[in-house]
Scaffold this motif. Structure first.
Motif, PDB file in Angstrom:
ATOM      1  N   MET A   1       0.770  -1.313  -0.003  1.00 40.75           N
ATOM      2  CA  MET A   1       0.069   0.001   0.046  1.00 40.75           C
ATOM      3  C   MET A   1       0.892   1.096  -0.222  1.00 40.75           C
ATOM      4  O   MET A   1       0.607   2.229  -0.599  1.00 40.75           O
ATOM      5  CB  MET A   1      -0.811   0.371   1.220  1.00 40.75           C
ATOM      6  CG  MET A   1      -2.022  -1.006   1.216  1.00 40.75           C
ATOM      7  SD  MET A   1      -3.274  -0.697  -0.184  1.00 40.75           S
ATOM      8  CE  MET A   1      -3.108  -1.849  -1.327  1.00 40.75           C
ATOM      9  N   SER A   2       1.927   1.158   0.737  1.00 40.17           N
ATOM     10  CA  SER A   2       2.957   2.165   0.754  1.00 40.17           C
ATOM     11  C   SER A   2       3.739   2.483  -0.634  1.00 40.17           C
ATOM     12  O   SER A   2       3.751   3.838  -0.848  1.00 40.17           O
ATOM     13  CB  SER A   2       4.015   2.005   1.840  1.00 40.17           C
ATOM     14  OG  SER A   2       3.446   2.042   3.069  1.00 40.17           O
ATOM     15  N   ASN A   3       3.793   1.890  -1.325  1.00 42.14           N
ATOM     16  CA  ASN A   3       4.102   1.931  -2.729  1.00 42.14           C
ATOM     17  C   ASN A   3       3.304   1.563  -3.975  1.00 42.14           C
ATOM     18  O   ASN A   3       3.679   2.162  -5.149  1.00 42.14           O
ATOM     19  CB  ASN A   3       5.549   0.688  -2.825  1.00 42.14           C
ATOM     20  CG  ASN A   3       6.385   1.200  -1.972  1.00 42.14           C
ATOM     21  OD1 ASN A   3       6.924   2.128  -1.780  1.00 42.14           O
ATOM     22  ND2 ASN A   3       6.793   0.071  -1.108  1.00 42.14           N
ATOM     23  N   ARG A   4       2.141   1.152  -3.531  1.00 42.02           N
ATOM     24  CA  ARG A   4       1.320   1.127  -4.951  1.00 42.02           C
ATOM     25  C   ARG A   4       0.201   2.141  -4.863  1.00 42.02           C
ATOM     26  O   ARG A   4      -0.926   1.391  -5.548  1.00 42.02           O
ATOM     27  CB  ARG A   4       1.260  -0.122  -5.349  1.00 42.02           C
ATOM     28  CG  ARG A   4       2.418  -0.921  -5.378  1.00 42.02           C
ATOM     29  CD  ARG A   4       2.388  -2.355  -5.714  1.00 42.02           C
ATOM     30  NE  ARG A   4       3.463  -3.077  -5.499  1.00 42.02           N
ATOM     31  CZ  ARG A   4       4.531  -3.718  -6.529  1.00 42.02           C
ATOM     32  NH1 ARG A   4       3.946  -3.316  -7.580  1.00 42.02           N
ATOM     33  NH2 ARG A   4       5.675  -4.266  -6.429  1.00 42.02           N
ATOM     34  N   ARG A   5      -0.128   3.147  -4.180  1.00 41.64           N
ATOM     35  CA  ARG A   5      -1.426   3.744  -4.194  1.00 41.64           C
ATOM     36  C   ARG A   5      -1.038   5.405  -4.343  1.00 41.64           C
ATOM     37  O   ARG A   5       0.278   5.642  -3.800  1.00 41.64           O
ATOM     38  CB  ARG A   5      -1.941   3.417  -2.732  1.00 41.64           C
ATOM     39  CG  ARG A   5      -2.627   2.142  -2.668  1.00 41.64           C
ATOM     40  CD  ARG A   5      -3.850   1.920  -3.802  1.00 41.64           C
ATOM     41  NE  ARG A   5      -4.445   0.657  -3.555  1.00 41.64           N
ATOM     42  CZ  ARG A   5      -3.919  -0.308  -4.320  1.00 41.64           C
ATOM     43  NH1 ARG A   5      -3.109  -0.641  -5.050  1.00 41.64           N
ATOM     44  NH2 ARG A   5      -4.746  -1.583  -4.247  1.00 41.64           N
TER      45      ARG A   5
END
Length: 132
Positions: free
Chosen positions: A80-84
């Motif tokens: 979530m930290s890298n893909r939102r």
């Protein structure tokens, strides 16, 4: 308790102080995209601070009370930290990343807060408050 926390903060290394400051900043920005961005940065640092290789080993290093309250895994938090869109990266391959769904946002904020508190507890010996 407050005096113990202040003393532990003052004795902490630069990484821990930065993690705590990111967390305070995120708490100050409740409900905003800035909160998500700061939590994503803090999760990146927390994952680096936790011992071991691989998210499962690192998650297992968190205090039991924190692990029991997580709704998602440490690996999921990293994703979530890298893909939102609202977190650390905004795009990939010329396209904007998807926005967090309301359920993702809720779980991300909840679990990121827990993980950060758990790392602080583990590293500084300050008990994490896992239930509000």
């Amino acid at each position: 308790r407050a005096l113990v926390a202040v003393q532990a903060y003052r004795a902490a290394d630069e990484n821990m102080r930065f993690l705590i400051n990111l967390h305070f900043g995120a708490i100050d920005q409740l409900g905003t995209e800035s909160q998500l961005f700061l939590l994503a940065k803090a999760i990146d640092l927390a994952r680096d601070i936790l011992p071991g290789h691989g998210d499962q080993v690192k998650q297992d290093a968190l205090p039991a009370g924190v692990r029991a309250e997580l709704t998602q895994s440490l690996n999921w938090l990293g994703e979530m930290s890298n893909r939102r869109l609202e977190t650390r990266h905004v795009g990939s391959k010329g396209r904007l990343l998807p926005k967090m769904l309301p359920t993702e946002r809720r779980d991300f904020v909840h679990d990121a807060d827990l993980v950060i508190r758990g790392v602080v507890e583990r590293e500084l010996g300050i008990v994490a408050i896992t239930k509000w």
